[in-house]
Write a protein that holds these residues in place. Sequence first.
Motif, mmCIF file in Angstrom:
data_model
loop_
_atom_site.group_PDB
_atom_site.id
_atom_site.type_symbol
_atom_site.label_atom_id
_atom_site.label_comp_id
_atom_site.label_asym_id
_atom_site.label_seq_id
_atom_site.Cartn_x
_atom_site.Cartn_y
_atom_site.Cartn_z
ATOM 1 N N ARG A 102 0.758 -1.031 0.025
ATOM 2 C CA ARG A 102 0.027 -0.011 0.052
ATOM 3 C C ARG A 102 0.987 1.288 0.037
ATOM 4 O O ARG A 102 0.537 2.129 -0.648
ATOM 5 N N GLY A 103 1.866 1.132 0.642
ATOM 6 C CA GLY A 103 2.811 2.396 0.868
ATOM 7 C C GLY A 103 3.620 2.817 -0.368
ATOM 8 O O GLY A 103 3.827 3.873 -0.865
ATOM 9 N N LYS A 104 4.092 1.623 -1.047
ATOM 10 C CA LYS A 104 4.696 1.590 -2.528
ATOM 11 C C LYS A 104 3.724 2.003 -3.377
ATOM 12 O O LYS A 104 4.118 3.130 -4.316
ATOM 13 N N ARG A 105 2.246 1.671 -3.359
ATOM 14 C CA ARG A 105 1.503 2.082 -4.249
ATOM 15 C C ARG A 105 1.311 3.595 -4.059
ATOM 16 O O ARG A 105 1.304 4.357 -5.257
ATOM 17 N N ASN A 110 1.533 9.200 -5.972
ATOM 18 C CA ASN A 110 1.912 10.341 -5.464
ATOM 19 C C ASN A 110 2.972 11.075 -6.449
ATOM 20 O O ASN A 110 2.745 12.105 -6.860
ATOM 21 N N GLY A 111 3.847 10.345 -6.693
ATOM 22 C CA GLY A 111 4.834 10.510 -7.467
ATOM 23 C C GLY A 111 4.527 10.936 -8.935
ATOM 24 O O GLY A 111 4.782 11.939 -9.517
ATOM 25 N N ALA A 112 3.507 10.143 -9.597
ATOM 26 C CA ALA A 112 2.896 10.293 -10.727
ATOM 27 C C ALA A 112 2.045 11.543 -10.868
ATOM 28 O O ALA A 112 2.017 12.319 -11.767
#
Length: 132
Positions: A102-105, A110-112
């Motif tokens: 979930r954190g990676k997603r 957020n980065g995108a």
Amino acid sequence: MHAFDVLGDPVRRRILELLADGEQAAGAVSGVIRAEFGISPPAVSQHLRVLRESGFATVRPDGTRRLYAVEAAPLQEVDIWLEQFRQFWSRHLDALATELVRGKREQRDNGANTAGTPDRRQEPTSVSEEDT
């Protein structure tokens, strides 16, 4: 000697960790153990003997050297015994894995979403009296 009596000693656990990387000469094992634990060569030999006699390690001569290796069978017995307790940590590890995904997603999303856009967390710039 019971498996957990053997594995309860930190020196013997460390020796098994070293042997898990592959067959090791007694001298090499002794050097690492002496450096990490500050014990004498005869004490290291005693620990190797306990591992050998309890079935956790095998030894074979190679010229003047004695090569030690992990014996899997006693560790498999420990693994079988531990099976009854896995339920107590498996759910927690599964939950941790879910949170990591979930954190990676979220980090990816957020980065995108913020690529090329200003960081909204920055303090707004104030307009000075000179600018008005």
